[in-house]
Motif scaffolding. Structure first.
Motif, PDB file in Angstrom:
ATOM      1  N   ILE A 170       0.833  -1.198   0.000  1.00 31.17           N
ATOM      2  CA  ILE A 170       0.000   0.000   0.000  1.00 31.17           C
ATOM      3  C   ILE A 170       0.873   1.256   0.000  1.00 31.17           C
ATOM      4  O   ILE A 170       1.995   1.245   0.502  1.00 31.17           O
ATOM      5  N   GLY A 171       0.342   2.319  -0.596  1.00 26.44           N
ATOM      6  CA  GLY A 171       0.984   3.621  -0.571  1.00 26.44           C
ATOM      7  C   GLY A 171       0.065   4.627   0.088  1.00 26.44           C
ATOM      8  O   GLY A 171      -1.127   4.694  -0.232  1.00 26.44           O
ATOM      9  N   THR A 172       0.588   5.395   1.038  1.00 17.91           N
ATOM     10  CA  THR A 172      -0.215   6.386   1.754  1.00 17.91           C
ATOM     11  C   THR A 172       0.658   7.582   2.109  1.00 17.91           C
ATOM     12  O   THR A 172       1.886   7.491   2.111  1.00 17.91           O
ATOM     13  N   ASP A 173       0.029   8.702   2.394  1.00 14.78           N
ATOM     14  CA  ASP A 173       0.778   9.882   2.829  1.00 14.78           C
ATOM     15  C   ASP A 173       1.077   9.851   4.325  1.00 14.78           C
ATOM     16  O   ASP A 173       1.849  10.672   4.832  1.00 14.78           O
ATOM     17  N   GLU A 174       0.472   8.908   5.045  1.00 14.75           N
ATOM     18  CA  GLU A 174       0.585   8.867   6.499  1.00 14.75           C
ATOM     19  C   GLU A 174       1.724   7.968   6.950  1.00 14.75           C
ATOM     20  O   GLU A 174       1.970   6.916   6.366  1.00 14.75           O
ATOM     21  N   ASN A 175       2.421   8.394   8.005  1.00 14.81           N
ATOM     22  CA  ASN A 175       3.425   7.554   8.644  1.00 14.81           C
ATOM     23  C   ASN A 175       2.733   6.730   9.730  1.00 14.81           C
ATOM     24  O   ASN A 175       2.238   7.276  10.706  1.00 14.81           O
ATOM     25  N   GLY A 182      13.037   9.891   0.759  1.00 15.95           N
ATOM     26  CA  GLY A 182      13.344  10.398  -0.574  1.00 15.95           C
ATOM     27  C   GLY A 182      13.246   9.358  -1.671  1.00 15.95           C
ATOM     28  O   GLY A 182      13.268   9.692  -2.858  1.00 15.95           O
ATOM     29  N   GLU A 183      13.094   8.076  -1.291  1.00 13.93           N
ATOM     30  CA  GLU A 183      13.072   7.009  -2.289  1.00 13.93           C
ATOM     31  C   GLU A 183      11.711   6.890  -2.972  1.00 13.93           C
ATOM     32  O   GLU A 183      11.635   6.519  -4.135  1.00 13.93           O
ATOM     33  N   PHE A 184      10.624   7.171  -2.246  1.00 11.21           N
ATOM     34  CA  PHE A 184       9.277   7.031  -2.789  1.00 11.21           C
ATOM     35  C   PHE A 184       8.482   8.316  -2.553  1.00 11.21           C
ATOM     36  O   PHE A 184       8.732   9.037  -1.588  1.00 11.21           O
ATOM     37  N   PRO A 185       7.489   8.598  -3.416  1.00  8.95           N
ATOM     38  CA  PRO A 185       6.621   9.759  -3.181  1.00  8.95           C
ATOM     39  C   PRO A 185       5.540   9.492  -2.135  1.00  8.95           C
ATOM     40  O   PRO A 185       4.755  10.381  -1.821  1.00  8.95           O
ATOM     41  N   TRP A 186       5.479   8.242  -1.615  1.00  4.26           N
ATOM     42  CA  TRP A 186       4.499   7.876  -0.595  1.00  4.26           C
ATOM     43  C   TRP A 186       5.201   7.146   0.537  1.00  4.26           C
ATOM     44  O   TRP A 186       6.367   6.780   0.441  1.00  4.26           O
ATOM     45  N   LYS A 187       4.462   6.909   1.623  1.00  2.07           N
ATOM     46  CA  LYS A 187       4.877   5.952   2.643  1.00  2.07           C
ATOM     47  C   LYS A 187       4.434   4.579   2.138  1.00  2.07           C
ATOM     48  O   LYS A 187       3.239   4.365   1.902  1.00  2.07           O
ATOM     49  N   VAL A 188       5.372   3.672   1.957  1.00  2.54           N
ATOM     50  CA  VAL A 188       5.083   2.375   1.345  1.00  2.54           C
ATOM     51  C   VAL A 188       5.202   1.282   2.400  1.00  2.54           C
ATOM     52  O   VAL A 188       6.217   1.195   3.106  1.00  2.54           O
ATOM     53  N   TYR A 189       4.160   0.449   2.493  1.00  5.54           N
ATOM     54  CA  TYR A 189       4.141  -0.634   3.465  1.00  5.54           C
ATOM     55  C   TYR A 189       3.833  -1.956   2.770  1.00  5.54           C
ATOM     56  O   TYR A 189       2.952  -2.030   1.916  1.00  5.54           O
ATOM     57  N   TYR A 190       4.605  -2.988   3.148  1.00  2.78           N
ATOM     58  CA  TYR A 190       4.335  -4.357   2.714  1.00  2.78           C
ATOM     59  C   TYR A 190       3.594  -5.053   3.849  1.00  2.78           C
ATOM     60  O   TYR A 190       4.054  -5.046   4.997  1.00  2.78           O
ATOM     61  N   ILE A 191       2.463  -5.669   3.525  1.00  4.50           N
ATOM     62  CA  ILE A 191       1.692  -6.430   4.513  1.00  4.50           C
ATOM     63  C   ILE A 191       1.647  -7.865   4.001  1.00  4.50           C
ATOM     64  O   ILE A 191       1.064  -8.125   2.944  1.00  4.50           O
ATOM     65  N   LYS A 230      -8.340   5.609  10.755  1.00  6.05           N
ATOM     66  CA  LYS A 230      -8.748   5.442   9.367  1.00  6.05           C
ATOM     67  C   LYS A 230      -7.587   5.876   8.486  1.00  6.05           C
ATOM     68  O   LYS A 230      -7.035   6.952   8.658  1.00  6.05           O
ATOM     69  N   ILE A 231      -7.219   5.017   7.533  1.00  4.23           N
ATOM     70  CA  ILE A 231      -6.038   5.282   6.713  1.00  4.23           C
ATOM     71  C   ILE A 231      -6.459   5.583   5.276  1.00  4.23           C
ATOM     72  O   ILE A 231      -7.221   4.816   4.670  1.00  4.23           O
ATOM     73  N   ASP A 232      -5.960   6.685   4.754  1.00 10.64           N
ATOM     74  CA  ASP A 232      -6.246   7.081   3.376  1.00 10.64           C
ATOM     75  C   ASP A 232      -5.195   6.450   2.457  1.00 10.64           C
ATOM     76  O   ASP A 232      -4.080   6.951   2.323  1.00 10.64           O
ATOM     77  N   VAL A 233      -5.543   5.322   1.845  1.00  6.95           N
ATOM     78  CA  VAL A 233      -4.621   4.600   0.977  1.00  6.95           C
ATOM     79  C   VAL A 233      -4.716   5.158  -0.448  1.00  6.95           C
ATOM     80  O   VAL A 233      -5.801   5.200  -1.033  1.00  6.95           O
ATOM     81  N   LYS A 234      -3.605   5.608  -0.996  1.00  8.63           N
ATOM     82  CA  LYS A 234      -3.583   6.191  -2.338  1.00  8.63           C
ATOM     83  C   LYS A 234      -3.632   5.126  -3.425  1.00  8.63           C
ATOM     84  O   LYS A 234      -4.199   5.340  -4.491  1.00  8.63           O
ATOM     85  N   TRP A 235      -3.010   3.976  -3.150  1.00  7.69           N
ATOM     86  CA  TRP A 235      -3.002   2.881  -4.122  1.00  7.69           C
ATOM     87  C   TRP A 235      -2.619   1.590  -3.395  1.00  7.69           C
ATOM     88  O   TRP A 235      -2.068   1.619  -2.288  1.00  7.69           O
ATOM     89  N   PHE A 236      -2.920   0.486  -4.010  1.00  8.51           N
ATOM     90  CA  PHE A 236      -2.494  -0.796  -3.447  1.00  8.51           C
ATOM     91  C   PHE A 236      -2.211  -1.771  -4.586  1.00  8.51           C
ATOM     92  O   PHE A 236      -2.705  -1.615  -5.699  1.00  8.51           O
ATOM     93  N   LYS A 237      -1.409  -2.768  -4.286  1.00  9.13           N
ATOM     94  CA  LYS A 237      -1.098  -3.831  -5.247  1.00  9.13           C
ATOM     95  C   LYS A 237      -0.979  -5.142  -4.477  1.00  9.13           C
ATOM     96  O   LYS A 237      -0.363  -5.185  -3.411  1.00  9.13           O
ATOM     97  N   VAL A 238      -1.573  -6.199  -5.025  1.00 11.46           N
ATOM     98  CA  VAL A 238      -1.534  -7.521  -4.390  1.00 11.46           C
ATOM     99  C   VAL A 238      -0.602  -8.438  -5.180  1.00 11.46           C
ATOM    100  O   VAL A 238      -0.726  -8.550  -6.397  1.00 11.46           O
ATOM    101  N   ASN A 239       0.334  -9.037  -4.483  1.00 14.65           N
ATOM    102  CA  ASN A 239       1.250 -10.008  -5.092  1.00 14.65           C
ATOM    103  C   ASN A 239       1.056 -11.359  -4.421  1.00 14.65           C
ATOM    104  O   ASN A 239       1.030 -11.439  -3.184  1.00 14.65           O
ATOM    105  N   ARG A 240       0.935 -12.411  -5.230  1.00 18.51           N
ATOM    106  CA  ARG A 240       0.775 -13.768  -4.690  1.00 18.51           C
ATOM    107  C   ARG A 240       1.677 -14.723  -5.462  1.00 18.51           C
ATOM    108  O   ARG A 240       1.807 -14.608  -6.683  1.00 18.51           O
ATOM    109  N   THR A 241       2.298 -15.652  -4.756  1.00 17.78           N
ATOM    110  CA  THR A 241       3.103 -16.677  -5.413  1.00 17.78           C
ATOM    111  C   THR A 241       2.944 -18.001  -4.674  1.00 17.78           C
ATOM    112  O   THR A 241       2.898 -18.014  -3.438  1.00 17.78           O
ATOM    113  N   PRO A 242       2.857 -19.115  -5.391  1.00 24.07           N
ATOM    114  CA  PRO A 242       2.774 -20.422  -4.731  1.00 24.07           C
ATOM    115  C   PRO A 242       4.116 -20.900  -4.195  1.00 24.07           C
ATOM    116  O   PRO A 242       4.171 -21.875  -3.460  1.00 24.07           O
TER     117      PRO A 242
END
Length: 285
Positions: A139-144, A172-181, A214-226
């Motif tokens: 997920i990408g968000t403006d919030e820490n 400085g690496e990303f324009p958002w706060k990026v979290y892997y869940i 409540k978190i304002d998520v700007k975008w999300f991406k789901v990755n899955r692998t067997p």
């Protein structure tokens, strides 16, 4: 230790690490993991941002002789009398001799699909190595949300870790706060079958509970692998290759690190170990 202590670790491992009963988890792997944590220093080494990985890649590119092929695929590995003689690519076949080393870092069950001429016993061993699936919602968000890099969840959550990439790489690496869940699970787990939208909503429900907002998520991406990771269970040592089976094909990868903790560092070391195995013996047919 007491049953309560062992059950605590059992719950963590069964829910988010290995989709098997805790009683089947390898004690050798668990011991190495405890040893690693007890001896861990306060500073860990990571490449710094995207540029850090580029420095490693640039160094390899300058020091490795020969061609480096990217954005291609291997269609077949041809083995004859214990020697890899051909690697078939789209539109090209690379011919090899017993003096050319092939280090294969693919998951075991993919190796058996690509390689022809594998010894029968080795094929059976590779096919019997079980893998856990992995799910990662990014997920990408403006919030820490946290100043911690890595958080393990304890309790009834559908994921096992929350990883704050900005804490490691800097803002400085990303324009958002990026979290892997992320979590490991069985290949047939219901989460592997859910739509991306439903899985995102499920994870965010628990994330907002954890951080109590409540978190304002700007975008999300789901990755899955067997093939998220080999399951470190009793009997794995008897299944992994010794790297004596074939003359110029040596195996490396995450499953070859057992019984050590399956880290990126240990996985890279498995590649070096594969090369050393090739160099230590006379290459005779």
């Amino acid at each position: 230790v007491s049953k309560n202590v062992s059950r605590f670790f059992g719950d963590l491992i069964e829910k988010h690490k290995f989709p098997i009963p805790f009683s089947q988890v390898s004690a050798a792997w668990l011991y190495d993991r405890f040893k690693l944590e007890i001896g861990r220093q306060s500073t860990l080494g990571y490449p710094k941002g995207k540029r850090g990985w580029e420095i490693i890649g640039d160094y390899a590119h300058k020091n490795i002789k020969g061609r480096i092929l990217t954005n291609t695929s291997v269609q077949q590995i041809v083995i004859e009398d214990g020697i890899v003689t051909k690697i078939v690519l789209p539109g090209e076949t690379i011919k090899l001799t017993k003096d050319d080393i092939v280090v294969c870092g693919l998951p075991p069950y993919i190796i058996t699909k690509l390689a022809t001429g594998l010894p029968e016993g080795l094929t059976d061993k590779l096919n019997s190595i079980d893998y856990a699936a992995n799910i990662c919602v990014v997920i990408g968000t403006d919030e820490n949300l946290t100043d911690y890099y890595w958080i393990n969840t304890i309790g009834d959550y559908p994921f096992g870790t929350i990883i704050g990439q900005n804490t490691l790489y800097g803002d400085g690496e990303f324009p958002w706060k990026v979290y892997y869940i992320s979590t490991y699970c069985d290949k047939d787990d219901q989460q592997m079958k859910m739509s991306d939208e439903d899985l995102f909503k499920l994870y965010m429900k628990h994330i907002e509970k954890i951080f109590n907002r409540k978190i304002d998520v700007k975008w999300f991406k789901v990755n899955r692998t067997p093939v998220g990771g080999a399951i470190e269970k009793v009997g794995l040592m008897d299944k992994i290759p010794t790297n004596d089976e074939l003359i110029n094909l040596k195996f490396a990868g995450q499953y070859m690190t057992y019984p050590k903790e399956r880290s990126t560092g240990e996985t890279i070391m498995s590649g070096r170990n594969a090369v050393r195995k090739f160099m230590e013996k006379p290459k005779t047919t």
